[in-house]
Design a protein around this motif. Structure first.
Motif, PDB file in Angstrom:
ATOM      1  N   ASN A 244       0.852  -1.181   0.000  1.00 23.71           N
ATOM      2  CA  ASN A 244       0.000   0.000   0.000  1.00 23.71           C
ATOM      3  C   ASN A 244       0.894   1.239   0.000  1.00 23.71           C
ATOM      4  N   SER A 265      -6.783   2.375   2.255  1.00 23.69           N
ATOM      5  CA  SER A 265      -6.359   3.228   1.141  1.00 23.69           C
ATOM      6  C   SER A 265      -7.521   3.681   0.256  1.00 23.69           C
ATOM      7  N   TRP A 269      -7.748   7.576  -0.462  1.00 22.64           N
ATOM      8  CA  TRP A 269      -7.078   7.882  -1.709  1.00 22.64           C
ATOM      9  C   TRP A 269      -7.615   9.120  -2.430  1.00 22.64           C
ATOM     10  N   ALA A 288      -7.481  -0.278  -4.383  1.00 26.46           N
ATOM     11  CA  ALA A 288      -6.302  -0.836  -3.709  1.00 26.46           C
ATOM     12  C   ALA A 288      -5.597  -1.869  -4.572  1.00 26.46           C
ATOM     13  N   ARG A 291      -3.502  -0.080  -7.185  1.00 24.93           N
ATOM     14  CA  ARG A 291      -2.337   0.551  -6.567  1.00 24.93           C
ATOM     15  C   ARG A 291      -1.315  -0.499  -6.147  1.00 24.93           C
ATOM     16  N   TYR A 292      -1.775  -1.666  -5.751  1.00 29.90           N
ATOM     17  CA  TYR A 292      -0.847  -2.740  -5.393  1.00 29.90           C
ATOM     18  C   TYR A 292      -0.084  -3.237  -6.628  1.00 29.90           C
ATOM     19  N   ARG A 295       2.477  -0.621  -7.658  1.00 35.69           N
ATOM     20  CA  ARG A 295       3.009   0.042  -6.476  1.00 35.69           C
ATOM     21  C   ARG A 295       4.401   0.649  -6.701  1.00 35.69           C
TER      22      ARG A 295
END
Length: 405
Positions: A244, A265, A269, A288, A291-292, A295
């Motif tokens: 994260n 998140s 966000w 999430a 974004r993972y 990352r």
């Protein structure tokens, strides 16, 4: 300035036969809460921690603040007693007979040799709360061995292994870091034991160890390691590997650091993106999972964003945001943190020509902070306490002549 705290342990008498920080810190907490804490010290040098300034282990000047004595010994009274002398032993038992709590970090062989173990103290005060702070616990093959928090907690309990990068020497523990947490833990155990005695009349033996404290602090890591078979620690500060990006450190233009700690998140966000003036990221990295998966890319972009402004600017920009974050502050800065000042977490005290802060224990009652006074000098209250016990001046002189006090 917040109001002074109710002395919730007013009238409670604590007899402390302990040195260094771990167990004396518990006495300091009890004193903060209003207990009368009498610290027993060896005639002459006193608590061996008093010598750390002159031995240069504290990196300070002997004429400056002996902070490793001041923090865990504020608000106490000091009485010098030679426990190996008949007069000194008799004096200690008289004090124990009128005390509510006996607090010690002496190891069992030493306690038994001098005659201050549980049975000895209970012989003069059956209902006393007897408290043992140890390195490794009251049972097992190392129960008789002493240690310090950097060994028994920081190293043995696994803390150093999870905050050190692979192949590097273990990160060094800050001074007394776990000792002070342990002292607070002991104080909580004593408070519970006093409540139990109030209800039942029974005095308990309270045990707290550094190893037990360390395992409690590391419980999430220990449990997960055993549950998932993780035999090697996973460093928590590995850049680019965090799942994260809103839980990571970022460097500012002036070389300072910010810690983002927004575990949820998806919740934070959109606001975060608008706050750092990157509203397009809301759609580009919508959840999430996205974004993972991206990352490393996103952390790189955030590195660029935070490197564009100084810490002072970021404090203002992020100040109204709901998500959690903090500047990585130095110990010098923490004492002037506006929240610390508002809650009287750091209080300035005076000792002779010296002026320095002491840090309150984190427990407050009715929103008020305890009032702090500097640690006593070795034996500062010896005559005062002996007079309270009924000794005459002639008795005191005789004790002094024999070296008992």
């Amino acid at each position: 300035m917040v109001a002074r705290m109710t002395r919730v342990l007013e009238g409670v008498r604590v007899l402390e036969v302990a040195a260094w920080t771990f167990v004396p810190a518990a006495g300091a907490v009890l004193a903060d809460w209003g207990a009368d804490v009498v610290k027993i010290e060896q005639p002459g040098a006193g608590d061996p921690q008093r010598g750390l300034v002159t031995s240069a282990l504290m990196g300070g000047d002997a004429a400056n603040v002996n902070y490793l004595i001041e923090q865990p010994n504020r608000n106490k009274r000091s009485l010098t007693v030679d426990l190996k002398s008949p007069g000194g032993k008799e004096l200690l038992l008289k004090l124990a007979a009128r005390s509510d709590v006996f607090l010690t970090n002496w190891l069992e062989p030493a306690r038994r040799k001098v005659g201050i173990d549980v049975d000895d103290i209970r012989a003069v005060n059956p209902s006393i709360v007897y408290v043992r702070g140890s390195s490794h616990g009251p049972a097992g093959p190392e129960s008789h061995k002493g240690s310090f928090d950097s060994a028994a907690v920081w190293s043995r309990s696994g803390v150093a292994s999870v905050i050190t990068q692979p192949g590097e020497y273990p990160v060094v523990q800050p001074a007394a870091y776990n000792d002070l947490a342990g002292g607070q833990t002991i104080a909580g155990g004593i408070a519970a034991a006093l409540l139990h005695r109030e209800r039942t009349g029974q005095g308990l033996v309270v045990d707290v160890s550094l190893l037990g404290l360390g395992m409690w602090l590391m419980s999430a890591e220990i449990i997960s390691a055993r549950a998932y078979g993780i035999t090697e620690p996973v460093p928590r500060n590995a850049r680019g590997k965090t799942p994260n990006p809103l839980v990571a450190n970022y460097k500012t233009r002036d070389g300072r650091y910010l810690q983002l700690m927004m575990l949820q998140s998806d919740r934070y966000w959109p606001e975060f993106c608008r706050t750092v003036q990157r509203p397009e990221w809301v759609e580009e990295y919508p959840d999430a999972t996205a974004r993972y998966l991206r990352r490393r890319e996103l952390i790189g972009l955030l590195d660029e964003v935070f490197a564009g402004r100084d810490l002072a600017e970021w404090r203002t920009i992020l100040g109204t945001m709901e998500g959690a974050w903090a500047a990585v502050q130095t110990p010098y800065e923490v004492a002037e943190d506006p929240q610390a000042l508002a809650n009287a977490y750091a209080q300035t005290v005076h000792k002779g020509d010296l002026e320095f802060p002491l840090i309150t224990n984190p427990v407050q009652f009715d929103g008020a902070a305890p009032e702090l006074t500097p640690a006593p000098e070795v034996g500062q209250h010896t005559e005062e306490i002996l007079l309270e016990l009924g000794y005459s001046w002639e008795d005191i002189t005789a004790l002094q002549d024999t070296g008992a006090v």
